[in-house]
Scaffold this motif. Structure first.
Motif, PDB file in Angstrom:
ATOM      1  N   ALA A  12       0.823  -1.201   0.000  1.00 59.75           N
ATOM      2  CA  ALA A  12       0.000   0.000   0.000  1.00 59.75           C
ATOM      3  C   ALA A  12       0.861   1.255   0.000  1.00 59.75           C
ATOM      4  CB  ALA A  12      -0.923   0.002   1.213  1.00 59.75           C
ATOM      5  N   ALA A  13       2.034   1.190   0.633  1.00 62.47           N
ATOM      6  CA  ALA A  13       2.884   2.365   0.743  1.00 62.47           C
ATOM      7  C   ALA A  13       3.552   2.716  -0.575  1.00 62.47           C
ATOM      8  CB  ALA A  13       3.943   2.142   1.813  1.00 62.47           C
ATOM      9  N   PHE A  14       3.796   1.728  -1.422  1.00 64.04           N
ATOM     10  CA  PHE A  14       4.544   1.988  -2.645  1.00 64.04           C
ATOM     11  C   PHE A  14       3.686   1.873  -3.892  1.00 64.04           C
ATOM     12  CE2 PHE A  14       7.858   0.943   0.372  1.00 64.04           C
ATOM     13  CZ  PHE A  14       8.643   2.061   0.215  1.00 64.04           C
ATOM     14  N   ARG A  15       2.450   2.297  -3.795  1.00 65.35           N
ATOM     15  CA  ARG A  15       1.602   2.336  -4.979  1.00 65.35           C
ATOM     16  C   ARG A  15       2.099   3.414  -5.926  1.00 65.35           C
ATOM     17  NH1 ARG A  15      -3.207   3.817  -2.299  1.00 65.35           N
ATOM     18  NH2 ARG A  15      -2.626   2.779  -0.407  1.00 65.35           N
ATOM     19  N   ALA A  16       1.892   3.217  -7.203  1.00 64.19           N
ATOM     20  CA  ALA A  16       2.305   4.224  -8.180  1.00 64.19           C
ATOM     21  C   ALA A  16       1.439   5.464  -8.018  1.00 64.19           C
ATOM     22  CB  ALA A  16       2.159   3.661  -9.584  1.00 64.19           C
ATOM     23  N   ARG A  17       2.092   6.613  -8.101  1.00 65.72           N
ATOM     24  CA  ARG A  17       1.350   7.865  -7.988  1.00 65.72           C
ATOM     25  C   ARG A  17       0.660   8.143  -9.316  1.00 65.72           C
ATOM     26  NH1 ARG A  17       6.305  10.032  -6.022  1.00 65.72           N
ATOM     27  NH2 ARG A  17       6.323  11.361  -7.857  1.00 65.72           N
ATOM     28  N   SER A  18      -0.482   8.773  -9.236  1.00 60.93           N
ATOM     29  CA  SER A  18      -1.216   9.065 -10.454  1.00 60.93           C
ATOM     30  C   SER A  18      -0.606  10.255 -11.194  1.00 60.93           C
ATOM     31  CB  SER A  18      -2.687   9.332 -10.137  1.00 60.93           C
ATOM     32  OG  SER A  18      -2.786  10.414  -9.236  1.00 60.93           O
ATOM     33  N   GLY A  19      -0.087  11.237 -10.457  1.00 57.70           N
ATOM     34  CA  GLY A  19       0.498  12.412 -11.085  1.00 57.70           C
ATOM     35  C   GLY A  19       2.016  12.374 -11.005  1.00 57.70           C
ATOM     36  N   THR A  20       2.655  13.161 -11.847  1.00 53.20           N
ATOM     37  CA  THR A  20       4.111  13.244 -11.800  1.00 53.20           C
ATOM     38  C   THR A  20       4.505  14.542 -11.114  1.00 53.20           C
ATOM     39  OG1 THR A  20       4.190  14.301 -13.945  1.00 53.20           O
ATOM     40  CG2 THR A  20       4.365  11.903 -13.908  1.00 53.20           C
ATOM     41  N   ASP A  21       5.760  14.650 -10.773  1.00 57.76           N
ATOM     42  CA  ASP A  21       6.253  15.879 -10.175  1.00 57.76           C
ATOM     43  C   ASP A  21       6.281  16.965 -11.236  1.00 57.76           C
ATOM     44  OD1 ASP A  21       6.702  14.761  -7.634  1.00 57.76           O
ATOM     45  OD2 ASP A  21       8.547  13.840  -8.362  1.00 57.76           O
ATOM     46  N   PRO A  22       5.950  18.197 -10.867  1.00 60.36           N
ATOM     47  CA  PRO A  22       5.847  19.262 -11.859  1.00 60.36           C
ATOM     48  C   PRO A  22       7.157  19.530 -12.615  1.00 60.36           C
ATOM     49  CG  PRO A  22       5.024  19.997  -9.722  1.00 60.36           C
ATOM     50  CD  PRO A  22       5.568  18.626  -9.540  1.00 60.36           C
ATOM     51  N   LEU A  23       8.293  19.457 -11.941  1.00 63.31           N
ATOM     52  CA  LEU A  23       9.567  19.786 -12.575  1.00 63.31           C
ATOM     53  C   LEU A  23      10.388  18.549 -12.922  1.00 63.31           C
ATOM     54  CD1 LEU A  23      10.700  22.787 -10.363  1.00 63.31           C
ATOM     55  CD2 LEU A  23       9.576  22.838 -12.582  1.00 63.31           C
ATOM     56  N   GLN A  24       9.748  17.415 -13.020  1.00 59.09           N
ATOM     57  CA  GLN A  24      10.479  16.162 -13.199  1.00 59.09           C
ATOM     58  C   GLN A  24      11.433  16.197 -14.391  1.00 59.09           C
ATOM     59  OE1 GLN A  24       7.965  12.771 -13.312  1.00 59.09           O
ATOM     60  NE2 GLN A  24       9.625  11.316 -13.204  1.00 59.09           N
ATOM     61  N   LYS A  25      10.997  16.690 -15.528  1.00 57.77           N
ATOM     62  CA  LYS A  25      11.837  16.687 -16.724  1.00 57.77           C
ATOM     63  C   LYS A  25      12.827  17.856 -16.745  1.00 57.77           C
ATOM     64  CE  LYS A  25       8.531  14.258 -19.585  1.00 57.77           C
ATOM     65  NZ  LYS A  25       7.710  14.271 -20.789  1.00 57.77           N
ATOM     66  N   LEU A  51      16.115  28.524  -7.957  1.00 60.20           N
ATOM     67  CA  LEU A  51      16.494  27.773  -6.765  1.00 60.20           C
ATOM     68  C   LEU A  51      15.281  27.503  -5.876  1.00 60.20           C
ATOM     69  CD1 LEU A  51      18.902  26.584  -5.218  1.00 60.20           C
ATOM     70  CD2 LEU A  51      19.048  28.757  -4.009  1.00 60.20           C
ATOM     71  N   ILE A  52      14.411  28.476  -5.753  1.00 59.60           N
ATOM     72  CA  ILE A  52      13.187  28.290  -4.962  1.00 59.60           C
ATOM     73  C   ILE A  52      12.317  27.196  -5.594  1.00 59.60           C
ATOM     74  CG2 ILE A  52      11.021  29.388  -4.250  1.00 59.60           C
ATOM     75  CD1 ILE A  52      12.690  32.006  -3.965  1.00 59.60           C
ATOM     76  N   LEU A  53      12.182  27.237  -6.927  1.00 56.62           N
ATOM     77  CA  LEU A  53      11.375  26.206  -7.611  1.00 56.62           C
ATOM     78  C   LEU A  53      11.956  24.805  -7.429  1.00 56.62           C
ATOM     79  CD1 LEU A  53      10.474  27.871 -11.025  1.00 56.62           C
ATOM     80  CD2 LEU A  53       8.894  27.160  -9.237  1.00 56.62           C
ATOM     81  N   THR A  54      13.245  24.658  -7.707  1.00 51.68           N
ATOM     82  CA  THR A  54      13.840  23.319  -7.650  1.00 51.68           C
ATOM     83  C   THR A  54      13.898  22.791  -6.225  1.00 51.68           C
ATOM     84  OG1 THR A  54      16.056  24.292  -7.635  1.00 51.68           O
ATOM     85  CG2 THR A  54      15.178  23.574  -9.761  1.00 51.68           C
ATOM     86  N   THR A  55      14.227  23.650  -5.275  1.00 48.03           N
ATOM     87  CA  THR A  55      14.297  23.194  -3.884  1.00 48.03           C
ATOM     88  C   THR A  55      12.909  22.868  -3.351  1.00 48.03           C
ATOM     89  OG1 THR A  55      16.238  24.593  -3.584  1.00 48.03           O
ATOM     90  CG2 THR A  55      15.212  23.730  -1.604  1.00 48.03           C
ATOM     91  N   SER A  56      11.917  23.648  -3.725  1.00 47.49           N
ATOM     92  CA  SER A  56      10.542  23.340  -3.298  1.00 47.49           C
ATOM     93  C   SER A  56      10.088  22.006  -3.875  1.00 47.49           C
ATOM     94  CB  SER A  56       9.584  24.449  -3.740  1.00 47.49           C
ATOM     95  OG  SER A  56       9.953  25.669  -3.162  1.00 47.49           O
ATOM     96  N   ASP A  57      10.428  21.764  -5.140  1.00 50.46           N
ATOM     97  CA  ASP A  57      10.083  20.476  -5.751  1.00 50.46           C
ATOM     98  C   ASP A  57      10.786  19.321  -5.028  1.00 50.46           C
ATOM     99  OD1 ASP A  57       8.798  18.986  -7.992  1.00 50.46           O
ATOM    100  OD2 ASP A  57      10.889  18.510  -8.458  1.00 50.46           O
TER     101      ASP A  57
END
Length: 180
Positions: free
Chosen positions: A72-85, A127-133
């Protein structure tokens, strides 16, 4: 469990380093180890490459090795991280701006210099964007680990706190540079 069988060393019956053959030295390998394991390939993967079929009477069924709640803890997330790419590319821009600003400061450029301010104005928002992500990723990881291993989850929560403190310090430094 099957009985162990004696295995010869590489070469035809060459003696081992202590002068005895592998059979005399007591080196054995389980009978179900057919020698097809390779570096990085587990026993089950080597077996599936041509061994007995899964579920046959000679081969036991796989046993779940995860603790309760792990699935249950390692289910795939439905969304991706906003800055993943873009995460790495944005981080490189921040790194270059920081290197230019630090080098300029080391060479005697005053803090209120337009070059230093430009580097801070470009790097600070990224830096704020990447660190927040990154903080969001660590936060999710911490709560995913809680049902499986509470210690690992708490360790990741500690990193969230450290990351927030570091982000606050970097934002304060950027504000000081821009206002100088």
């Amino acid at each position: 469990m099957r009985p162990a069988r004696t295995v010869r060393a590489a070469g035809s019956g060459s003696p081992s380093s202590n002068g005895s053959s592998p059979a005399e030295s007591g080196y054995t390998r389980p009978d179900d180890d057919d020698g097809r394991r390779t570096l990085g390939v587990g026993h089950a993967a080597a077996r599936s490459a041509g061994g007995r079929p899964e579920g046959s009477p000679d081969r036991p069924e796989r046993v779940a090795t995860q603790p309760p709640g792990a699935a249950a803890a390692f289910r795939a997330r439905s969304g991706t991280d906003p800055l993943q790419k873009q995460f790495i590319n944005l981080s490189v821009i921040v790194l270059i701006c920081g290197a230019v600003a630090i080098t300029a400061l080391e060479l005697g450029t005053p803090l209120g210099s337009p070059l230093i301010k430009l580097c801070a104005l470009i790097a600070a928002p990224l830096l704020i964007l990447t660190t927040s992500d990154a903080i969001v990723r660590i936060w999710r990881s911490a709560w995913a680990w809680m049902p499986v291993d509470r210690g690992k989850g708490l360790f990741r929560l500690a990193w969230v706190v450290v990351s927030l403190i570091g982000l606050s310090a970097l934002v304060a430094a950027a504000v000081i540079i821009v206002l100088a």
